[in-house]
Design an enzyme around this catalytic site. Sequence first.
Site, PDB file in Angstrom:
ATOM      1  N   HIS A 243       9.605 -25.007   0.747  1.00 43.20           N
ATOM      2  CA  HIS A 243      10.782 -25.162  -0.106  1.00 43.20           C
ATOM      3  C   HIS A 243      10.660 -26.379  -1.047  1.00 43.20           C
ATOM      4  O   HIS A 243      10.625 -26.240  -2.263  1.00 43.20           O
ATOM      5  CB  HIS A 243      12.036 -25.361   0.753  1.00 43.20           C
ATOM      6  CG  HIS A 243      12.285 -24.306   1.782  1.00 43.20           C
ATOM      7  ND1 HIS A 243      12.722 -23.023   1.489  1.00 43.20           N
ATOM      8  CD2 HIS A 243      12.173 -24.359   3.135  1.00 43.20           C
ATOM      9  CE1 HIS A 243      12.874 -22.342   2.617  1.00 43.20           C
ATOM     10  NE2 HIS A 243      12.542 -23.117   3.629  1.00 43.20           N
TER      11      HIS A 243
HETATM   12  O1  RIB Z   1      16.942 -24.472   3.198  1.00 40.68           O
HETATM   13  C1  RIB Z   1      15.746 -25.209   3.045  1.00 40.68           C
HETATM   14  C2  RIB Z   1      16.046 -26.659   2.847  1.00 40.68           C
HETATM   15  O2  RIB Z   1      16.727 -27.158   3.999  1.00 40.68           O
HETATM   16  C3  RIB Z   1      14.763 -27.518   2.724  1.00 40.68           C
HETATM   17  O3  RIB Z   1      15.033 -28.620   1.902  1.00 40.68           O
HETATM   18  C4  RIB Z   1      14.529 -27.962   4.136  1.00 40.68           C
HETATM   19  O4  RIB Z   1      13.806 -29.196   4.206  1.00 40.68           O
HETATM   20  C5  RIB Z   1      15.938 -28.166   4.617  1.00 40.68           C
HETATM   21  O5  RIB Z   1      16.381 -29.446   4.171  1.00 40.68           O
END
Ligand code: RIB
Length: 313
Positions: A243
Site C-alpha cells: 500500500h
Molecule cells: O489499509 C492499508 C493501510 O492501513 C496501510 O497504510 C497500512 O499500513 C495500514 O496503515
Amino acid sequence: MSTREIIIDTDPGQDDAVAILLALASPDEIDVLGITAVAGNVPLALTARNARIVCELAGRPDIAVHAGCDRPLGRPLVTAEHVHGETGLNGPVLPDPVMPLQEEHGVDFIIRTLRAQESGTVTLCPLGPLTNIAMALVKAPDIAERIAEIVLMGGAYFEVGNITPTAEFNIYVDPQAADIVFKSGVPITVMPLDVTHKALVTRPRNDAFRALGTRVGTAVAEMTDFFERFDKEKYGSQGAPLHDPCVIAYLIRPDLFMGRHVNVEIETNSELTLGMTVADWWGVTDRAPNAMFMGDIDSDGFFALLTERLARL
Ligand code: RIB
Ligand code: CA
C-alpha cells in the site's frame, strides 16, 4: 527532476517501512525533512519506535522522527495487529532503535516546518490515519496554502473496504481527520486500495528482494513473508499489497499511475459506512473535484523501481 521536500507521516507497519526505505533510497528525487509517527496499525509508542528502527535499517539515524497523536480526533483507536503483528513490524528480527525520538510533537514539527520552508515546496505524505495532518490544519490554518501537495495512502472505491465492507483502514480509524483533510483545499493525490491491491508482492517479486543479499533486501522479504498472510487468506491474493510505497513511488515516477481528478467525500456519521471514501468517479454530482484519485498502476514498473532502489541501501 528537482528534489522534492517531504514529511512522511506514518504508522509502521511493514508497508510503511518499505515506503520509508524507498524514500531514503532516492535522495536525487526526495529530501525527507522528517518523519512523524501516528497511532494506527499499532499504538503510537510502537509506531514511533518502528519508524526509528526503519531509519536505522536504512543507515539514516540522522532523520528527525517525532511522535504525533496517540489517538484519533473523536473516536477510540482501532489498531491492526491482526495484520501487522504485535510489534507492527513482525517478520524480521531488527535491533531496538538507538537514535533518539525528537522532543517536539509531530504536529508542531509539521506546522513549524511548513512555516519555515518556502511556501509551496513541502509535500506531506501520510501513510496512516490522518490525525496528525488534520490536527496541524486545525491548529495552524495558515499552513494549508503553504502545502505543495498531500499524497496519501487511503480510501477505496471500486475495491471497497478492507477493515469494514465499505471503509479502508487509514480513513476508518479517523474519519473526522480525513474529512478535515479532504475539505482543506490543499491539492490531494490519493492512493486507494483500487491501486494498492494491484501492487502485490508475488513470490517472484519477494524472491527478488531476498536475492539482493543485503540486510535491507532480506528484512523486506521477511516483512512480506509475515505481512502477506492476512491478504492471502482474506482475498486469496497472490501476495501482500504494498500500500504505502505507492505514495513514494508516485513522487519518483508519477507515470506509473493512472487516475481521475474527482470529488471525494468522507462518511463521518453512518455507523454502517463510517470512513467510506465516496468518490464521484463517474461525475454524477455537481460536487467540485478535490482529489486526484488513482485507479491503476503499472505493477511491473513499480516493482522494478522498488527493487532497484532497495538495492542501493
Ligand atoms: O489499509 C492499508 C493501510 O492501513 C496501510 O497504510 C497500512 O499500513 C495500514 O496503515
Ligand atoms: Ca500505513
